[in-house]
Design a protein around this motif. Structure first.
Motif, PDB file in Angstrom:
ATOM      1  N   LEU A  71      14.652   7.968 -32.343  1.00 14.38           N
ATOM      2  CA  LEU A  71      13.565   7.769 -33.052  1.00 14.38           C
ATOM      3  C   LEU A  71      12.845   6.334 -32.852  1.00 14.38           C
ATOM      4  CD1 LEU A  71      13.601   9.694 -36.609  1.00 14.38           C
ATOM      5  CD2 LEU A  71      12.850  10.650 -34.032  1.00 14.38           C
ATOM      6  N   THR A  72      11.465   6.353 -32.667  1.00  9.12           N
ATOM      7  CA  THR A  72      10.815   4.980 -32.572  1.00  9.12           C
ATOM      8  C   THR A  72      10.097   4.686 -34.107  1.00  9.12           C
ATOM      9  OG1 THR A  72      10.610   5.069 -30.297  1.00  9.12           O
ATOM     10  CG2 THR A  72       9.261   3.437 -31.374  1.00  9.12           C
ATOM     11  N   LEU A  73      10.785   3.520 -34.821  1.00  9.30           N
ATOM     12  CA  LEU A  73      10.202   3.478 -36.009  1.00  9.30           C
ATOM     13  C   LEU A  73       9.743   1.881 -36.062  1.00  9.30           C
ATOM     14  CD1 LEU A  73      13.475   4.897 -37.849  1.00  9.30           C
ATOM     15  CD2 LEU A  73      11.022   6.095 -37.432  1.00  9.30           C
ATOM     16  N   ARG A  74       8.498   2.000 -36.722  1.00 13.49           N
ATOM     17  CA  ARG A  74       7.974   0.662 -36.804  1.00 13.49           C
ATOM     18  C   ARG A  74       8.915   0.058 -38.095  1.00 13.49           C
ATOM     19  NH1 ARG A  74       6.111  -3.026 -41.482  1.00 13.49           N
ATOM     20  NH2 ARG A  74       4.736  -4.406 -40.220  1.00 13.49           N
TER      21      ARG A  74
ATOM     22  N   PRO B 111      15.164  -9.762 -37.888  1.00 16.40           N
ATOM     23  CA  PRO B 111      16.235  -9.581 -37.370  1.00 16.40           C
ATOM     24  C   PRO B 111      17.351  -8.625 -38.026  1.00 16.40           C
ATOM     25  CG  PRO B 111      15.972 -11.622 -36.697  1.00 16.40           C
ATOM     26  CD  PRO B 111      14.934 -11.423 -37.670  1.00 16.40           C
ATOM     27  N   ALA B 112      17.303  -9.013 -39.412  1.00 14.00           N
ATOM     28  CA  ALA B 112      18.350  -8.310 -40.207  1.00 14.00           C
ATOM     29  C   ALA B 112      17.841  -6.719 -40.211  1.00 14.00           C
ATOM     30  CB  ALA B 112      18.527  -8.958 -41.703  1.00 14.00           C
ATOM     31  N   LEU B 113      16.625  -6.634 -40.590  1.00 15.20           N
ATOM     32  CA  LEU B 113      15.953  -5.135 -40.788  1.00 15.20           C
ATOM     33  C   LEU B 113      16.266  -4.439 -39.490  1.00 15.20           C
ATOM     34  CD1 LEU B 113      14.843  -6.898 -43.135  1.00 15.20           C
ATOM     35  CD2 LEU B 113      12.843  -5.087 -43.340  1.00 15.20           C
ATOM     36  N   GLN B 114      15.552  -4.964 -38.408  1.00 16.56           N
ATOM     37  CA  GLN B 114      15.737  -4.417 -37.026  1.00 16.56           C
ATOM     38  C   GLN B 114      17.204  -4.216 -36.784  1.00 16.56           C
ATOM     39  OE1 GLN B 114      13.051  -5.770 -34.129  1.00 16.56           O
ATOM     40  NE2 GLN B 114      11.676  -5.466 -35.364  1.00 16.56           N
TER      41      GLN B 114
ATOM     42  N   SER C 188       8.004  -3.641 -33.721  1.00 16.62           N
ATOM     43  CA  SER C 188       7.528  -4.628 -34.512  1.00 16.62           C
ATOM     44  C   SER C 188       5.843  -4.412 -34.310  1.00 16.62           C
ATOM     45  CB  SER C 188       7.796  -6.265 -34.138  1.00 16.62           C
ATOM     46  OG  SER C 188       9.122  -6.222 -34.308  1.00 16.62           O
ATOM     47  N   ILE C 189       5.168  -3.766 -35.146  1.00 16.00           N
ATOM     48  CA  ILE C 189       3.878  -3.385 -35.129  1.00 16.00           C
ATOM     49  C   ILE C 189       3.390  -3.999 -36.301  1.00 16.00           C
ATOM     50  CG2 ILE C 189       2.071  -1.562 -35.006  1.00 16.00           C
ATOM     51  CD1 ILE C 189       4.286   0.090 -33.694  1.00 16.00           C
ATOM     52  N   SER C 190       2.189  -4.872 -36.150  1.00 16.47           N
ATOM     53  CA  SER C 190       1.477  -5.654 -37.275  1.00 16.47           C
ATOM     54  C   SER C 190       0.906  -4.222 -38.228  1.00 16.47           C
ATOM     55  CB  SER C 190       0.324  -6.217 -36.821  1.00 16.47           C
ATOM     56  OG  SER C 190      -0.408  -5.618 -36.195  1.00 16.47           O
ATOM     57  N   LEU C 191       0.812  -4.759 -39.592  1.00 13.98           N
ATOM     58  CA  LEU C 191       0.492  -3.585 -40.517  1.00 13.98           C
ATOM     59  C   LEU C 191      -0.782  -2.957 -40.342  1.00 13.98           C
ATOM     60  CD1 LEU C 191       2.073  -2.307 -43.110  1.00 13.98           C
ATOM     61  CD2 LEU C 191       0.862  -4.076 -44.411  1.00 13.98           C
TER      62      LEU C 191
ATOM     63  N   VAL D 182       2.759   7.180 -31.105  1.00  9.14           N
ATOM     64  CA  VAL D 182       3.368   5.724 -30.568  1.00  9.14           C
ATOM     65  C   VAL D 182       4.722   5.578 -31.246  1.00  9.14           C
ATOM     66  CG1 VAL D 182       3.280   3.278 -30.234  1.00  9.14           C
ATOM     67  CG2 VAL D 182       1.512   4.836 -29.569  1.00  9.14           C
ATOM     68  N   ILE D 183       4.683   6.114 -32.624  1.00 10.15           N
ATOM     69  CA  ILE D 183       5.910   5.638 -33.227  1.00 10.15           C
ATOM     70  C   ILE D 183       6.090   7.103 -34.140  1.00 10.15           C
ATOM     71  CG2 ILE D 183       5.895   3.352 -33.791  1.00 10.15           C
ATOM     72  CD1 ILE D 183       4.672   3.864 -36.507  1.00 10.15           C
TER      73      ILE D 183
END
Length: 301
Positions: A143-146, A151-154, A166-169, A180-181
């Motif tokens: 899955l593609t997730l925002r 780095p730790a979260l990704q 990484s997509i801006s809020l 897209v996600i």
């Protein structure tokens, strides 16, 4: 005593719990200093994004900033310890951890950067929201997730074989709406205020990571103050941290009910299914920094 006119900046909007916390900090400062300390607030990124604000704190052109721990991982690896998945059993346990010796050691890693990181506060836990229902870690694969650009979260989502983006809020809603996600990592208050229930109909209440932020003073400003005024600031921050953290905790059920009323299906996922991924994360991140190792080993039950 000396009088002060401080400036505090943060990225959250004026109606966010962060700004209420900032207002509480300002009130506590003024009261505890008998009116000698006043503060202007600049919410909503008025003074720039977090990199800009940290630079201003370094130079002394900004007195205080509320900065996400997610951003601070780019300044000091040690803050990544807070993002070890499923490290705390409850919101209250995370709040108690902020006053531990190891949590204070992590704050001190910013000292040589001209920053005086004095306290933490918390705004909810991280959950997962999807366009299609996901019930196990195996369902997350591919899955593609925002995901917040830390780095730790990704890395956590890469361990789950997801594709973190990484997509801006402000762009997340459209990204989910157009496919897209496939979903996002998000806290419940942002889901409510940004209407993410309209584009992700399923919310997994994983609460897999806490979301701490840090109250930072400019080293140039703070170090030049008398010790008694420094103490007033530290005590005012502690009062604001407790206020903001506990108020946000009390709103959790309200946010869940709001999302349910809007038609979102909220459900839990079996935490034990994530055990192999937790172990892999711990080993990977404990090797990065001895403070991360100490933090995880202190709180991992």
């Amino acid at each position: 005593g000396q009088t002060y006119n401080f400036k505090l900046a943060h990225i959250a909007p004026p109606d966010h719990i962060w700004n209420e916390t900032a207002q509480k900090f300002a009130e506590e400062l003024e009261e505890r200093s008998d009116g000698r300390m006043k503060m202007e607030l600049y919410p909503g990124g008025q003074l720039g994004g977090e990199p800009d604000m940290v630079q201003q704190l370094e130079t002394g052109s900004l007195d205080f900033g509320f900065i996400t721990t997610a951003f601070l991982t780019s300044r000091s690896d040690a803050f990544s310890g807070w993002f070890a998945p499923y490290l705390f059993d409850s919101y209250e346990a995370a709040y108690e951890a902020k006053d531990s010796d190891i949590a204070k050691k992590i704050l001190a890693t910013l000292d040589d950067q001209g920053l005086r990181a004095k306290d933490y506060f918390f705004s909810g836990n991280r959950t997962m929201m999807f366009r299609e229902k996901v019930e196990t870690p195996a369902d997350i694969k591919g899955l593609t997730l925002r995901v917040t650009p830390s780095p730790a979260l990704q890395d956590w989502y890469r361990l789950l074989d997801a594709n973190p983006e990484s997509i801006s809020l402000p762009d997340v809603y459209q990204a989910a709406q157009t496919g897209v996600i496939d979903g996002m990592e998000m806290d419940l208050d942002a889901a409510v205020t940004s209407n993410f229930n309209e584009v992700t109909g399923f919310g997994a209440l994983t609460n897999h990571m806490v979301w701490p932020s840090v109250m930072i003073a400019s080293g140039k400003v703070f170090d030049a103050m008398p010790e008694e005024d420094q103490k007033i600031i530290e005590e005012a921050m502690a009062a604001a941290s407790e206020f903001g953290t506990m108020k946000r905790s009390s709103l959790e059920e309200e946010y869940m009910n709001t999302l349910k009323d809007r038609g979102m299906e909220l459900y839990e996922m079996d935490e034990s299914l994530f055990d192999p991924f937790k172990e892999e994360y711990d080993e990977q991140y404990k090797a990065k920094d001895p403070l991360i190792k100490e933090f995880i080993e202190t709180f991992r039950k």
